[in-house]
Design a protein around this motif. Sequence first.
Motif, PDB file in Angstrom:
ATOM      1  N   TRP A   8     -13.585  11.262   2.293  1.00 37.88           N
ATOM      2  CA  TRP A   8     -12.198  11.005   2.258  1.00 37.88           C
ATOM      3  C   TRP A   8     -11.596   9.708   1.779  1.00 37.88           C
ATOM      4  CZ3 TRP A   8      -9.624  14.785   0.426  1.00 37.88           C
ATOM      5  CH2 TRP A   8      -9.881  16.321   1.183  1.00 37.88           C
ATOM      6  N   GLY A   9     -12.277   8.700   2.722  1.00 31.51           N
ATOM      7  CA  GLY A   9     -11.899   7.294   2.675  1.00 31.51           C
ATOM      8  C   GLY A   9     -12.225   6.921   1.165  1.00 31.51           C
ATOM      9  N   SER A  10     -13.261   7.267   0.620  1.00 27.84           N
ATOM     10  CA  SER A  10     -13.508   6.894  -0.948  1.00 27.84           C
ATOM     11  C   SER A  10     -12.533   7.303  -1.738  1.00 27.84           C
ATOM     12  CB  SER A  10     -14.855   7.376  -1.319  1.00 27.84           C
ATOM     13  OG  SER A  10     -15.112   8.602  -1.345  1.00 27.84           O
ATOM     14  N   ILE A  11     -11.859   8.499  -1.594  1.00 28.63           N
ATOM     15  CA  ILE A  11     -10.976   8.995  -2.453  1.00 28.63           C
ATOM     16  C   ILE A  11      -9.498   8.230  -2.172  1.00 28.63           C
ATOM     17  CG2 ILE A  11      -9.435  11.151  -2.846  1.00 28.63           C
ATOM     18  CD1 ILE A  11     -11.811  12.903  -2.087  1.00 28.63           C
ATOM     19  N   PHE A  12      -9.261   7.999  -1.059  1.00 26.58           N
ATOM     20  CA  PHE A  12      -7.975   7.443  -0.897  1.00 26.58           C
ATOM     21  C   PHE A  12      -8.098   5.995  -1.246  1.00 26.58           C
ATOM     22  CE2 PHE A  12      -7.052  11.056   1.966  1.00 26.58           C
ATOM     23  CZ  PHE A  12      -5.645  11.516   1.523  1.00 26.58           C
ATOM     24  N   ALA A  13      -9.425   5.561  -1.171  1.00 29.19           N
ATOM     25  CA  ALA A  13      -9.324   4.121  -1.568  1.00 29.19           C
ATOM     26  C   ALA A  13      -9.021   3.974  -2.910  1.00 29.19           C
ATOM     27  CB  ALA A  13     -10.820   3.529  -1.277  1.00 29.19           C
ATOM     28  N   VAL A  14      -9.352   4.893  -3.791  1.00 29.50           N
ATOM     29  CA  VAL A  14      -9.121   5.199  -5.440  1.00 29.50           C
ATOM     30  C   VAL A  14      -7.760   5.093  -5.425  1.00 29.50           C
ATOM     31  CG1 VAL A  14      -9.403   6.378  -7.290  1.00 29.50           C
ATOM     32  CG2 VAL A  14     -11.362   5.757  -6.014  1.00 29.50           C
ATOM     33  N   TRP A  15      -7.110   5.879  -4.661  1.00 26.18           N
ATOM     34  CA  TRP A  15      -5.681   5.960  -4.631  1.00 26.18           C
ATOM     35  C   TRP A  15      -4.755   5.001  -4.226  1.00 26.18           C
ATOM     36  CZ3 TRP A  15      -3.140  11.329  -2.712  1.00 26.18           C
ATOM     37  CH2 TRP A  15      -1.922  11.478  -2.990  1.00 26.18           C
ATOM     38  N   VAL A  16      -4.728   4.554  -3.032  1.00 26.69           N
ATOM     39  CA  VAL A  16      -3.807   3.398  -2.406  1.00 26.69           C
ATOM     40  C   VAL A  16      -4.417   2.118  -2.392  1.00 26.69           C
ATOM     41  CG1 VAL A  16      -2.648   4.807  -0.981  1.00 26.69           C
ATOM     42  CG2 VAL A  16      -4.504   3.920  -0.255  1.00 26.69           C
ATOM     43  N   GLY A  17      -5.738   1.958  -3.125  1.00 26.75           N
ATOM     44  CA  GLY A  17      -6.144   0.420  -3.368  1.00 26.75           C
ATOM     45  C   GLY A  17      -7.495   0.076  -2.354  1.00 26.75           C
ATOM     46  N   TYR A  18      -8.413  -0.382  -2.925  1.00 30.40           N
ATOM     47  CA  TYR A  18      -9.542  -0.330  -2.462  1.00 30.40           C
ATOM     48  C   TYR A  18      -9.239  -1.864  -1.060  1.00 30.40           C
ATOM     49  CZ  TYR A  18     -14.510  -1.241  -1.506  1.00 30.40           C
ATOM     50  OH  TYR A  18     -15.728  -1.339  -1.072  1.00 30.40           O
ATOM     51  N   ALA A  78       0.914  -1.108  -0.191  1.00 26.19           N
ATOM     52  CA  ALA A  78      -0.070   0.167  -0.062  1.00 26.19           C
ATOM     53  C   ALA A  78       0.663   1.387  -0.066  1.00 26.19           C
ATOM     54  CB  ALA A  78      -1.018   0.045   1.171  1.00 26.19           C
ATOM     55  N   LEU A  79       1.941   1.266   0.891  1.00 28.44           N
ATOM     56  CA  LEU A  79       2.918   2.263   0.647  1.00 28.44           C
ATOM     57  C   LEU A  79       3.455   2.405  -0.584  1.00 28.44           C
ATOM     58  CD1 LEU A  79       5.130   2.179   4.058  1.00 28.44           C
ATOM     59  CD2 LEU A  79       3.595   4.119   3.355  1.00 28.44           C
ATOM     60  N   VAL A  80       3.856   1.457  -1.273  1.00 26.00           N
ATOM     61  CA  VAL A  80       4.377   1.511  -2.485  1.00 26.00           C
ATOM     62  C   VAL A  80       3.193   2.029  -3.530  1.00 26.00           C
ATOM     63  CG1 VAL A  80       5.043   0.354  -4.501  1.00 26.00           C
ATOM     64  CG2 VAL A  80       6.133  -0.145  -2.277  1.00 26.00           C
ATOM     65  N   LEU A 140       1.055   4.217  -2.861  1.00 29.58           N
ATOM     66  CA  LEU A 140       0.690   5.313  -2.291  1.00 29.58           C
ATOM     67  C   LEU A 140       1.499   6.511  -3.077  1.00 29.58           C
ATOM     68  CD1 LEU A 140      -0.529   7.782  -0.505  1.00 29.58           C
ATOM     69  CD2 LEU A 140       1.065   7.247   1.269  1.00 29.58           C
ATOM     70  N   PHE A 141       2.932   6.121  -3.088  1.00 28.77           N
ATOM     71  CA  PHE A 141       3.858   7.224  -3.798  1.00 28.77           C
ATOM     72  C   PHE A 141       3.955   6.762  -5.150  1.00 28.77           C
ATOM     73  CE2 PHE A 141       5.226   6.784   0.602  1.00 28.77           C
ATOM     74  CZ  PHE A 141       5.245   8.394   0.717  1.00 28.77           C
ATOM     75  N   ARG A 142       3.735   5.445  -5.774  1.00 27.95           N
ATOM     76  CA  ARG A 142       3.959   5.369  -7.185  1.00 27.95           C
ATOM     77  C   ARG A 142       2.567   5.759  -7.946  1.00 27.95           C
ATOM     78  NH1 ARG A 142       5.974  -0.481  -8.402  1.00 27.95           N
ATOM     79  NH2 ARG A 142       7.659   0.253  -7.475  1.00 27.95           N
ATOM     80  N   GLN A 143       1.584   5.721  -7.194  1.00 24.11           N
ATOM     81  CA  GLN A 143       0.352   5.889  -7.733  1.00 24.11           C
ATOM     82  C   GLN A 143       0.193   7.676  -7.971  1.00 24.11           C
ATOM     83  OE1 GLN A 143      -1.225   3.718  -9.613  1.00 24.11           O
ATOM     84  NE2 GLN A 143      -3.193   3.791  -8.655  1.00 24.11           N
ATOM     85  N   ALA A 144       0.986   8.416  -7.238  1.00 21.05           N
ATOM     86  CA  ALA A 144       0.844   9.733  -6.889  1.00 21.05           C
ATOM     87  C   ALA A 144       0.749  10.360  -8.244  1.00 21.05           C
ATOM     88  CB  ALA A 144       1.748  10.221  -5.747  1.00 21.05           C
ATOM     89  N   GLY A 145       1.735  10.043  -9.052  1.00 23.15           N
ATOM     90  CA  GLY A 145       1.814  10.853 -10.487  1.00 23.15           C
ATOM     91  C   GLY A 145       0.641  10.464 -11.206  1.00 23.15           C
ATOM     92  N   GLU A 146      -0.136   9.121 -11.220  1.00 27.95           N
ATOM     93  CA  GLU A 146      -1.010   8.806 -12.013  1.00 27.95           C
ATOM     94  C   GLU A 146      -2.386   9.459 -11.366  1.00 27.95           C
ATOM     95  OE1 GLU A 146      -0.896   4.404 -12.092  1.00 27.95           O
ATOM     96  OE2 GLU A 146       1.366   4.850 -12.615  1.00 27.95           O
ATOM     97  N   THR A 147      -2.388   9.832 -10.140  1.00 24.10           N
ATOM     98  CA  THR A 147      -3.702  10.384  -9.612  1.00 24.10           C
ATOM     99  C   THR A 147      -4.039  11.679  -9.877  1.00 24.10           C
ATOM    100  OG1 THR A 147      -2.644  10.781  -7.620  1.00 24.10           O
ATOM    101  CG2 THR A 147      -3.979   8.706  -7.663  1.00 24.10           C
ATOM    102  N   VAL A 148      -3.009  12.431 -10.743  1.00 20.21           N
ATOM    103  CA  VAL A 148      -3.113  13.831 -11.287  1.00 20.21           C
ATOM    104  C   VAL A 148      -4.394  14.071 -11.825  1.00 20.21           C
ATOM    105  CG1 VAL A 148      -2.306  15.659 -12.599  1.00 20.21           C
ATOM    106  CG2 VAL A 148      -0.662  14.282 -11.233  1.00 20.21           C
ATOM    107  N   ASP A 149      -4.557  13.114 -12.837  1.00 22.39           N
ATOM    108  CA  ASP A 149      -6.026  13.339 -13.519  1.00 22.39           C
ATOM    109  C   ASP A 149      -7.228  13.131 -12.502  1.00 22.39           C
ATOM    110  OD1 ASP A 149      -4.450  13.464 -15.784  1.00 22.39           O
ATOM    111  OD2 ASP A 149      -4.514  11.458 -16.515  1.00 22.39           O
ATOM    112  N   PHE A 150      -7.076  12.443 -11.740  1.00 23.82           N
ATOM    113  CA  PHE A 150      -8.202  12.063 -10.870  1.00 23.82           C
ATOM    114  C   PHE A 150      -8.600  13.544 -10.012  1.00 23.82           C
ATOM    115  CE2 PHE A 150      -8.447  10.728  -6.088  1.00 23.82           C
ATOM    116  CZ  PHE A 150      -9.967  10.569  -6.116  1.00 23.82           C
ATOM    117  N   TRP A 151      -7.225  14.084  -9.503  1.00 18.50           N
ATOM    118  CA  TRP A 151      -7.624  15.188  -8.708  1.00 18.50           C
ATOM    119  C   TRP A 151      -8.055  16.358  -9.818  1.00 18.50           C
ATOM    120  CZ3 TRP A 151      -7.857  15.285  -3.721  1.00 18.50           C
ATOM    121  CH2 TRP A 151      -7.122  14.259  -3.019  1.00 18.50           C
TER     122      TRP A 151
END
Lengths: 262, 417, 427
Positions: free
Chosen positions: C289-299, B188-190, B192-203
């Motif tokens: 917020w949880g729903s946003i972060f679930a998209v980010w770091v995995g469900y 999950a930590l990995v 969090l950081f690896r996905q950070a670039g890919e979540t730009v579109d999402f934000w």
Amino acid sequence: MVWQPMANPYLVVEHLTKVYERGQVLALRDLSFAVEKGEFLVVIGLSGSGKSTLLRCINRLIEPTSGKIWLDGVDVTRLSQARMRRVRRRIGMIFQQFNLVDRSTAIGNVLTGRLGYLPGWRALLGWFPKEDREKALANLERVGLRDKAYVRVDQLSGGQRQRVGIARALMQDPEVLLADEPVSALDPATSHSIMQYLEQMNRHDGATVIASLHFLSLARRYGTRIIALKDGQLVFDGPPNAIDNAKFKEIYGEDAEEVEVR
Amino acid sequence: MGYPEGYLSERPAWTTGAGIQDALARRAIAARRYLGVFLLDAGALAILWILVSYVYAWYVLGTTAYTLVPWWAFAVGVVEAAAVWGSFGLSLGQRLLGRALGPTQGQEASSGARVRYFLLWHVLVLPGVGFLFDPPLHERVTGLGLRPRGTEGVAPAPWYRTSAGLFVAALLVVTCAAAVGVTVSWSALVRLFRQAGETVDFWRALVSPDTSILLDAGRDMIVTVFMAVLSTLFAVVVAVPLSFFAARNLMRGPLGRSVYTVLRGAMSIIRSIEPIIWAIIFLVWVTALRSAFAGILALWVHSIADLVKLYAERLEAIDQGPIEAITSSGAGRLSVLRYAIIPQIVNPYISFTLYRWDINIRMATVVGLVGGGGIGQRLINYIWGVQYRQAGTVMILIVILVWAIDYLSARLRAKLA
Amino acid sequence: MSGESAAVVGSASGDRLAVLARRALSFFLDWMVWGYVAYCVMYLLNHYWYTVHVDWWGTLTLPSWGWPLVVLATLELAVWCRSLGRSLGQRAIGVAFQDAAGGRITVGRRLGRILLWHISVPLFAVGFWRGWDPWHDRVVGVGLRPISPDPERPGRRALATQWGMVALFLGALTLWVGWLIIGINFQVLARRAAQTRRIWGEMLRPDFRYFTAPDPVFSLRALSYSILDLAVVTVFMALMATILGAVIAFPLSFLGARNVMGFSPPGWAAYGIVRGFFNVFRSIETIIWGSIFAVWVGYGTTLAGILALTVHTVAALGKLYSEQVEGVSPGPLEAVWAAGGSRVQVVRHAVIPQVLPSFWAFTLYRWDINVRMSTVIALVGGGGIGDMLFYYKNQGDWPKVGAVVIVIVAIVWAMDYISGRLRERIA
């Protein structure tokens, strides 16, 4: 001090004892005295000597542990709650902290003195009879607060609040008036005006007044008789001028100095 | 509901192959089992103790008393007895229950291991209990540290020079390490950081609103506000009468006290279940996937419990003076209630109600997530439907709504005070 | 937004609200049209008066009670329009708002509605009329007595004033509209009671079989969890989020306090940004917020839950902290300024000693809330014991749901108690 039988006692307290459950504090120890009709009895003593407990035992806001209290030939300690309420409405009471409902108006507070006479449903709806309202205004007039009748109590000064408290007691047409340190939260000038109202009730309305006071000078000035409590025991019973310096030291302790309230 | 595909398709590690993972898993199961047995034993001992002390008090003293020892001695004694018992391989709880807890796979611990567990318990866990007391247990036992600080002209020792400070610090470090170990996984930590670039579109999608849904979303927002208002109103109707029965100073005597205890306990249980869980229960009840009615009922139940607590605490704090005064004029109990108590509580009650309404607005959006209707339902549907622009719009609307209501309620409460 | 996807995304309540709005609009239109008719009648009367009594210079004026009467009369006509199903307003404009699917309602229900109307609304109107000084007094400006305490005249009761009546009317209207929109239906509850009682019964006979041993069916992400495991995970999630949140919020709170930041432009800017951040992030609920972060770091990862809790904790604690900082007594600050201290020294030696106890209390309070939230954040993929709850609920395995709920209650209770004890000791 032994109680001497009186010719015509109105209120008789016999062997009154009160023990507080918590901490086993003996608030009153075997207290006996009698009061005649129309007397102005002053109870003095240090803080914690049992003055408040004594007054509250008389109208049973506090249940006495043992002993008897005869009021006009009736033993009030034996009465049921319902009949006690009947007796209570003849006993007015004034408090040190005024005990007013701050959010209510002055007249609203004064009218609560009439609740003992009102049927329950009527009290619940707040329908006081017109006579009661007029009487409340008249009593406020009597204590000089007619123009403040519809002002909320929390906007009044200390002396004015105590006068509202007196008007509330007046609503009951009391035969006995209990005053629990009525002036100890007030300044000296206001104290005298409050005490004069009590004196007036005693002289003109014929109410028997039992007041607890801190200051001996006030007690001497207004009382017709003084009793003194120390650690819940009666240490003096007699006319005001009988308290000399030695007696004073006995009641208040060796270090005490008498203070004059002008 | 919302679980992605393949969520449950993978078999857990301990049921598949052998190897280190398997051994670790079995060790974990064994440890878990010991903890469960231990808790069971402690509970059984506690119940026995209470029963015995009841009977003893009944026969010897002639009264019913809860405990004959202080509660902390009771707690320590029970836990200690259970630990000793467990380390000898006996279990009162399992005997009473009549069956062994859990599956029997995993090895039995050796007696040496048991002794180690026992020592571990006395070195690491038990000393921590003492800190719940006032003053702490070690200070009581040693007689140290009971002096008032700073009165003797001596500077008190800094926390790293005192045994208590060091102990608390060590406890904190260990707890934090355990917390990180239990909750944070490497993958999950990995991510969090690896996905950070890919979540730009999402934000970016979240902050670029889609105005075409404004009308529909606004309608749902009105529904949310109505949900909050109605649930608060209904809750007030129930909570105001109940609060008088939940106030300790009004409920005297054995009957009153038991009513008080039962009511407070029930409200406490209801309150500790989140409105979301209530919404699920009520959705099952009204047999619907989505229903604003179920959402209202959930908010209603939770609000009742919360308001009864707030109201009753206010009732317990009222000024006793007016009660005394009105009783002394010979008034009955109802009159005392009407003239001495109610005038004191009207404004605080209104203020608490407004506060709860404010909370209910937030909660109504949350309850919507499980199908409780209103704006929350729309939001979760957008998120799970990967419509992030629309979701962002709804979020902005929610922020505005919550802000506005927060401000309004705060202003009104300031006026009441 | 097309109608078809609105049906999927939106709620039935929203649609009911739309119908209600259309109905209200139609009613209002009717009322306006009848008002216009009334105006015309008045005009004609006036004209007639003028031609007959031409020698008398003047126009017909309404008496003081006339305006309310006209308002009520036109309202009455509009009500009859609606209850007869003939909308004058829609006919006048030539558009139909009402959806045809609504159907015609029976005569009995119409009569019921009109009865309800005549019982409720005129009562409010009379109360409004009698409540305070009459309308004509207010219009002409005489007889406006002060509300301030007047020794001769007691104030009216709160409900008997005009404002009270308006509030009562608005309250009743809210209740009615809300009832219609939400579709409150207690019959459903009664009808489904038997089946629900079965579910309650199952929940109250909880199944603790998998309390300490992992449930083979319930397995997430190749890890097996028992109820106890997940309970521990939940508590640790709350702990992590609280510690992280407090650590981040602590420095930020000084930036969000006006008395520390001073009144220089950069100070204002920092204050505004930090406070804005707190307010915006605080008003989005943890679970969103949880729903946003679930998209980010995995469900379903615990980390998503922790991050969601942390973000909301930072915002909420930051606001509480900085309000506390703004409430410190200015004396010690002044003393440190006077001794030549820098801004950091002021914070360190004058502010922090004053605010530390309440900071602890707020943090513990937040810990309470986080424990509660972490039990349900799994709904949107945040991990924790809620995972199990929602899984079993979807399976319809009510005894196990009961067990999980009991564990949740126990956790929340225990943590509540511990934090309460700690708060008492701090205070």
